[in-house]
Design an enzyme around this catalytic site. Structure first.
Site, PDB file in Angstrom:
ATOM      1  CB  SER A   1     -16.235  -4.963   2.853  1.00 38.69           C
ATOM      2  OG  SER A   1     -15.990  -5.700   4.249  1.00 38.69           O
TER       3      SER A   1
ATOM      4  CB  THR B   1      -0.899   0.013   1.145  1.00 37.38           C
ATOM      5  OG1 THR B   1      -1.684  -1.156   1.156  1.00 37.38           O
ATOM      6  CG2 THR B   1      -1.984   1.114   1.192  1.00 37.38           C
TER       7      THR B   1
ATOM      8  CB  ILE C   1     -24.654  -9.541  25.148  1.00 30.45           C
ATOM      9  CG1 ILE C   1     -25.257  -9.959  24.089  1.00 30.45           C
ATOM     10  CG2 ILE C   1     -24.652 -10.616  26.543  1.00 30.45           C
ATOM     11  CD1 ILE C   1     -24.969 -11.130  23.172  1.00 30.45           C
TER      12      ILE C   1
ATOM     13  CD  GLU D   1      -4.021  -9.763   3.506  1.00 29.34           C
ATOM     14  OE1 GLU D   1      -3.906  -9.844   2.226  1.00 29.34           O
ATOM     15  OE2 GLU D   1      -2.897 -10.134   3.984  1.00 29.34           O
TER      16      GLU D   1
ATOM     17  CB  THR E   1       1.485  -5.787   9.076  1.00 29.51           C
ATOM     18  OG1 THR E   1       0.455  -5.258   8.870  1.00 29.51           O
ATOM     19  CG2 THR E   1       1.578  -6.518  10.478  1.00 29.51           C
TER      20      THR E   1
END
Length: 378
Positions: free
Chosen positions: A367, A127, A338, A364, A159
């Site tokens: 979406s 990237t 919850i 990666e 990373t």
């Protein structure tokens, strides 16, 4: 369902990694998140168990297992510390796989044994500030001059960069002032002209090392070219396809980590005279969480199985990554709901899983990109 995919060796590996993750890695997870420190201690223990070279041939110092074994390990570690699992995932799928898949025999012998043992960590720079989803817009250049390449440009969101022994990166390959395409290259840490930026301060994955890297007239030998110049773009797309399976495994682990906390809490917390999981509003949430986890397992395990059996997997890897990452985001959100107010407090950990989950929908391939890939394939 695991019986459909797992061999006895897979079950043994899962038990071993589960023990490490639950008894050692989990104890450090919260401190790593709060301090933003790289999980050196956990990586050392994982290296000692051979987890940094799971899918590579024993010929190169690996464990000689398969993609499914790697998925299992990432999933189990991700249940307790997604930052540590992300470090291992990037090291294996991005920092080592391109050498194993496309490297010369000399490159494999030189680097993979050290990577497999955990002696060095691998990183992958793709990237750029203007080349994210549009990876073909790479501006970093690698100009061949005699027996060397001169590299100029930068990468972001790399990373493991600050702790890596080697970094694989992509650049425009230039010979005689002509662009040959995008190629991949290997650079050793400490090379003159390679500058590593400070660690990014992130919302999640805070123990995972993320940095920008800069190339300022960096010189590397032409032997550091990884694969063929005219195949470079296809090579890193293949790398990313495999990476989507492992990030799907991390999403699966992240989702389960939050779900198990929420399930436990729902059995202990009482309201109006009964456990809260006796209320339909809570039990339906838990049912949907369990269903999404099971569906994610099928997609991720199937994609890994297809890869290990050399079957087409572009669509399957994209589906596994897309569904499991979006499910992880939804499940971690519902886990906070919850737990109510406690879900918003750090010591209960679900807010950490929530923060760790968001990047899974971005890294990666976003979406949106996964939906483009799937639609093309169908």
């Amino acid at each position: 369902m695991e019986e459909k995919y797992f061999t006895e060796e897979h079950f043994l590996l899962r038990d071993m990694v589960k023990d490490l993750a639950k008894n050692d890695i989990a104890k450090l997870a919260q401190d790593i998140d709060e301090s933003g420190e790289f999980p050196k201690e956990s990586i050392k223990k994982m290296s000692d168990l051979g987890l940094m070279g799971i899918p590579w041939s024993e010929k190169y110092g690996g464990n000689g297992m398969d993609t499914l074994a790697l998925v299992i390990a990432i999933e189990e570690i991700g249940k307790y510390c997604p930052s540590t699992a992300a470090t291992m995932m990037a090291h294996t799928s991005l920092g080592t796989a391109p050498i194993y898949l496309f490297g010369t025999e000399e490159q494999k012998k030189k680097y993979i044994p050290k990577l497999s043992s955990g002696e060095i960590i691998g990183a992958f720079g793709l990237t750029e500030p203007d080349a994210g989803s549009d990876a073909g817009n790479t501006q970093t250049t690698a100009a061949l001059k005699g027996d060397s390449f001169i590299i100029n440009g930068q990468k972001v969101f790399c990373t493991n960069a600050g702790y890596a022994g080697i970094i694989i990166f992509t650049a425009k390959h230039i010979e005689n002032d002509e662009v040959k395409g995008i190629s991949a290259f290997i650079v050793d840490a400490g090379t003159k002209g390679l500058d590593i930026g400070p660690p990014e301060k992130k919302m999640g994955w805070r123990g995972s090392d993320t940095r920008a890297i800069y190339f300022d007239n960096m010189v590397i030998p032409k032997e550091n070219l990884l694969g063929k110049p005219d195949k470079g773009f296809k090579q890193f797309l293949r790398t990313l396809t495999g990476g989507r399976i492992t990030i799907g495994a991390l999403a699966l682990g992240t989702a389960q980590g939050a779900y198990e906390i929420a399930l436990r809490y729902s059995k202990e917390r009482e309201a109006f005279g009964k456990e809260i999981n006796k209320f339909q509003s809570i039990s339906f949430k838990l049912a949907d969480m369990a269903m999404r986890i099971e569906a994610s397992k099928h997609l991720v395990y199937q994609a890994a199985w297809r890869k290990d059996n050399n079957l087409p997997l572009i669509k399957e890897a994209a589906m596994a990554k897309l569904f499991s990452s979006e499910s992880a985001m939804w499940i971690t959100t519902e886990a906070i709901q919850i737990l109510g107010g406690y879900g918003y407090i750090k010591e209960y950990n679900v807010e950490r899983f929530y923060r760790d989950a968001k990047i899974l929908e971005i890294g990666e391939g976003t979406s949106e990109i996964q939906r483009i890939i799937i639609s093309r394939e169908i």
